[in-house]
Design a protein around this motif. Structure first.
Motif, mmCIF file in Angstrom:
data_model
loop_
_atom_site.group_PDB
_atom_site.id
_atom_site.type_symbol
_atom_site.label_atom_id
_atom_site.label_comp_id
_atom_site.label_asym_id
_atom_site.label_seq_id
_atom_site.Cartn_x
_atom_site.Cartn_y
_atom_site.Cartn_z
ATOM 1 N N SER A 275 29.647 0.241 -113.096
ATOM 2 C CA SER A 275 29.903 0.571 -114.495
ATOM 3 C C SER A 275 28.605 0.500 -115.286
ATOM 4 N N ASN A 276 28.568 1.231 -116.387
ATOM 5 C CA ASN A 276 27.360 1.214 -117.213
ATOM 6 C C ASN A 276 27.071 -0.179 -117.754
ATOM 7 N N ARG A 279 26.097 -2.524 -114.793
ATOM 8 C CA ARG A 279 24.796 -2.186 -114.199
ATOM 9 C C ARG A 279 23.652 -2.550 -115.134
ATOM 10 N N PHE A 627 29.744 6.235 -113.131
ATOM 11 C CA PHE A 627 28.779 6.317 -114.227
ATOM 12 C C PHE A 627 29.064 7.555 -115.081
ATOM 13 N N THR A 630 32.298 7.200 -117.224
ATOM 14 C CA THR A 630 32.136 6.322 -118.379
ATOM 15 C C THR A 630 31.268 6.968 -119.454
ATOM 16 N N ALA A 631 30.167 7.571 -119.011
ATOM 17 C CA ALA A 631 29.270 8.206 -119.978
ATOM 18 C C ALA A 631 29.962 9.363 -120.685
#
Length: 718
Positions: A275-276, A279, A627, A630-631
């Motif tokens: 996950s952002n 990470r 990633f 989520t982004a």
């Protein structure tokens, strides 16, 4: 006749109002909150302990009271229905109270004794005067049934950890139920519902606190991934995290390594890293790992030997040392059998046996029409002859002449008979001939004395005949030959065919290193490897240690190649797998280290390889799907004005949907961030252990039972 009770037979004593200690003391100023709380705490502890001890009596009386209440309610309800059905007026309140008397029998002496104890406590124990004091007393009352340590606290090691865990137990089991119970009592104070509210508050406080503790999402995930915490070797996990190599481990890595892969924590860590938010917190931690592993590995290498400035010469020098070591073994074999062979030198082989060998040579030469065998076989035959044959001479009559030249007489020279050749029959010389031609057969196929491959078979056949003849004729020679064969089979061949022989045959540093430390060693090769290292050390200690260091360093350099993304975070795990990835490799590398004069590397290697294996418990993140998702979710959020307009258009439905989504995303980010910080904390193993122990099985049932006990204390009306 009216019933007469036991009390009617006892003379009545004049009753006087109870006098408490406070009535004997002159009135003082109103107590301060701090003073009231300080006095209320011991009072609550005593009252709670007494009520806990009287729990069986209380439960019995409460059962009777509930039966009374049920009976009264049932009688009142039925009477009302009957009177309504008959059209009769309902009873007045005074009439209802007349027949709604208790339906159970009069309480016995045990109940009266309990009332007496409670009366004494009411008379002599301090009564709180302020609201904080009342809370303090209620909380203290709950200390007796709720103060026992939980299973997690009992399992905790160390005074500090046990004290911290017990503080959490008191908060959940005593303070929270006490606060909820007293608050419920304060809200219903002076009403018939106060005892019920206090009892319900005690139970709700216990169960609610336990559920809140167990329901925290990050901890719930951890407990699910760990399973039974009693199966984890927590001490080893803590040692791994506090290792001396300088390589920092996450809690999941250390715990999973300590349990030999027996947890699902790496899956949770991968989820966090994927996950952002996670990470962002874990990336700096893992970015330092390549340098940490570099330092740890090179520290181990320096314990083996310093880096050689000319690594290319290490292989040839090691090969020379190995060759000399093998020759030493062969010379030792010769020295061992020499006395036995020396005793056989004077033994004789029967002459006719040797003549038979000579005849076989003559037949081989005669049968060779090419002349290829004649030269070498002729040489062999000549060397088996001690005295060559001599031809005989006939008698000769020689005339003797006078002065005038006339024959005056004849002289006779007698005939000389011929002598046959005399063969070599002593074992000493026969063995010398055999060894001479054996050595010539080992020479390269060039040079004057070389024996060609075609000649080799014919010569070998004759040498075998000589060897058999000596063995049959001389017990000493047979014994020496057997001794030689035993030493060769048991000592020389294992050394010359093992690691030492492979190093002797190597011609480069790489081939010599791989000969000593093969990538795929044979199972059980540890002992022969230790022997080879020690023999090489005996010949050239500096070169041997430098070769081992060079080989191990080259293996690490190969494992530490950057990936396409420039990542070397898994280099340590790859290196560990190449060095000790299975039982034969493990046996080999530790045999290498134990063979060195300095045992520092052998002592340091186990911890390093254990830590490097732990780094391999971490699972790669995989693709960038999470990633991207989520982004995209964050980037696709519409501006506030658009969301407001959309909410108006959907009559507010989208507002609640967006709000719910926002809350879920916020909770997810918060949980992931909490786990990321937990995993990278220097005390991660201890923190994860505490979380696992807080969720010990049976917590809700235990909390409900504890709350039920406390409810009997809280049920009394103030």
């Amino acid at each position: 006749m009216a019933d007469i009770s036991f009390d009617d037979l006892v003379p009545k004593q004049p009753t006087t109002p109870a006098v408490s200690f406070d009535d004997l003391v002159p009135p003082k100023n109103p107590p301060t909150v701090a003073g009231d709380v300080a006095k209320s705490i011991p009072s609550g502890v005593v009252r709670g302990a007494a009520e806990t001890a009287m729990l069986p009596v209380t439960l019995g009386r409460m059962t009777g009271e509930m039966q009374d209440a049920a009976s009264r309610y049932l009688v009142d309800t039925i009477d009302g229905w009957v009177r309504s059905w008959k059209g009769e007026p309902q009873h007045t309140e005074e009439q209802r109270q007349t027949f709604l008397h208790p339906q159970t029998t009069e309480e016995g002496p045990i109940a009266k004794a309990q009332d007496a104890v409670r009366g004494v406590m009411d008379d002599y124990l301090y009564e709180p005067k302020t609201t904080p004091g009342k809370y303090a007393e209620t909380i203290s009352e709950f200390a007796a049934p709720g103060g026992l340590p939980s299973r997690g606290t009992q399992l905790a090691e160390g005074v500090a950890r046990r004290a911290a865990s017990y503080a959490g137990d008191l908060t959940r089991n005593v303070v929270v139920p006490g606060v909820v119970s007293e608050t419920a009592g304060q809200l219903t104070e002076g009403t018939p519902f106060e005892p019920i509210a206090r009892a319900a508050g005690a139970i709700a406080g216990n169960v609610g606190a336990t559920m809140a503790s167990a329901a925290r999402a990050p901890e719930r995930v951890l407990r699910s991934a760990i399973g039974d915490p009693n199966l984890i070797d927590w001490d080893r996990a803590t040692q791994l995290q506090n290792n001396s190599t300088g390589v920092r481990l996450t809690g999941p890595e250390a715990i999973t390594q300590a349990s030999n892969g027996g947890t699902a924590l790496p899956n949770v860590q991968r989820l966090v890293e994927g996950s952002n938010a996670g990470r962002a917190l874990t990336a700096p931690f893992f970015a330092e790992r390549p340098a940490q592993v570099d330092t740890a590995v090179y520290n181990l290498l320096d314990l083996i030997a310093p880096q050689n400035g000319n690594p290319s010469v290490l292989g040839p020098r090691a090969s020379e040392a190995a060759t000399n070591a093998i020759r030493d073994v062969e010379r030792a074999r010769t020295a061992a059998v020499q006395p036995t062979y020396a005793a056989a030198n004077a033994d004789l082989v029967p002459e006719d046996v040797v003549r038979g060998i000579l005849a076989n040579i003559d037949n081989a030469v005669a049968g060779d029409q090419t002349g290829i065998l004649g030269g070498v076989l002729g040489d062999l035959r000549n060397r088996l002859i001690a005295e060559p044959a001599r031809a005989g001479q006939p008698s000769v009559r020689t005339p003797v002449t006078g002065p005038d030249g006339q024959i005056t007489r004849y002289t006779m020279t007698p005939a000389v008979p011929g002598t046959p050749e005399v063969p070599v029959v002593d074992v000493g010389n026969l063995d010398r001939v055999r060894k001479y031609f054996r050595d010539r057969m080992d020479l390269p196929q060039i040079g004057q004395d070389a024996i060609t491959k075609e000649q080799n078979a014919a010569v070998s056949a004759i040498l075998d005949q000589i060897d058999n003849a000596m063995e049959n004729a001389s017990p000493n020679f047979a014994a020496g030959k057997q001794q030689y064969a035993d030493i060769t089979r048991n000592t020389v061949e294992p050394i010359s065919e093992g690691p030492l022989g492979r190093v002797a045959a190597a011609d480069t540093t790489g081939s010599a290193g791989n000969a000593l430390i093969p990538q795929n060693p044979l199972t059980g090769s540890g002992d022969e490897t230790i022997d080879a290292v020690r023999r090489l050390i005996g010949q050239d200690p500096e070169t041997t240690s430098a070769l081992i260091r060079q080989t191990v360093a080259d293996r690490y350099a190969k494992a530490a190649i950057d990936t396409m993304e420039g990542n070397r975070e898994f280099a340590g795990a790859k290196f560990r797998r190449d060095m000790v990835g299975n039982q034969p490799r493990d046996e080999l590398i530790y045999a290498i280290f134990r063979g060195l004069p300095d045992q520092a590397a052998a002592e340091a290697a186990p911890e390093l390889f254990d830590v490097l294996q732990a780094t391999g418990r971490r699972k790669p993140i995989g693709s960038a799907t999470e990633f991207n998702r989520t982004a995209n979710a964050d980037l696709s959020q519409a501006p506030f004005v658009s969301r407001a307009a959309n909410a108006i258009g959907t009559l507010g439905a989208s507002f609640f949907t967006n709000a719910g989504d926002a809350l879920r995303r916020a909770a997810l980010r918060g949980g992931v961030s909490q786990l990321a910080q937990l995993f990278t904390d220097p005390r991660s193993v201890e923190l994860i252990r505490e979380a696992a122990e807080r969720g010990a099985p049976g917590g809700i049932a235990e909390a409900f039972g504890r709350g039920a006990v406390q409810s009997t204390i809280g049920a009394r009306q103030r």
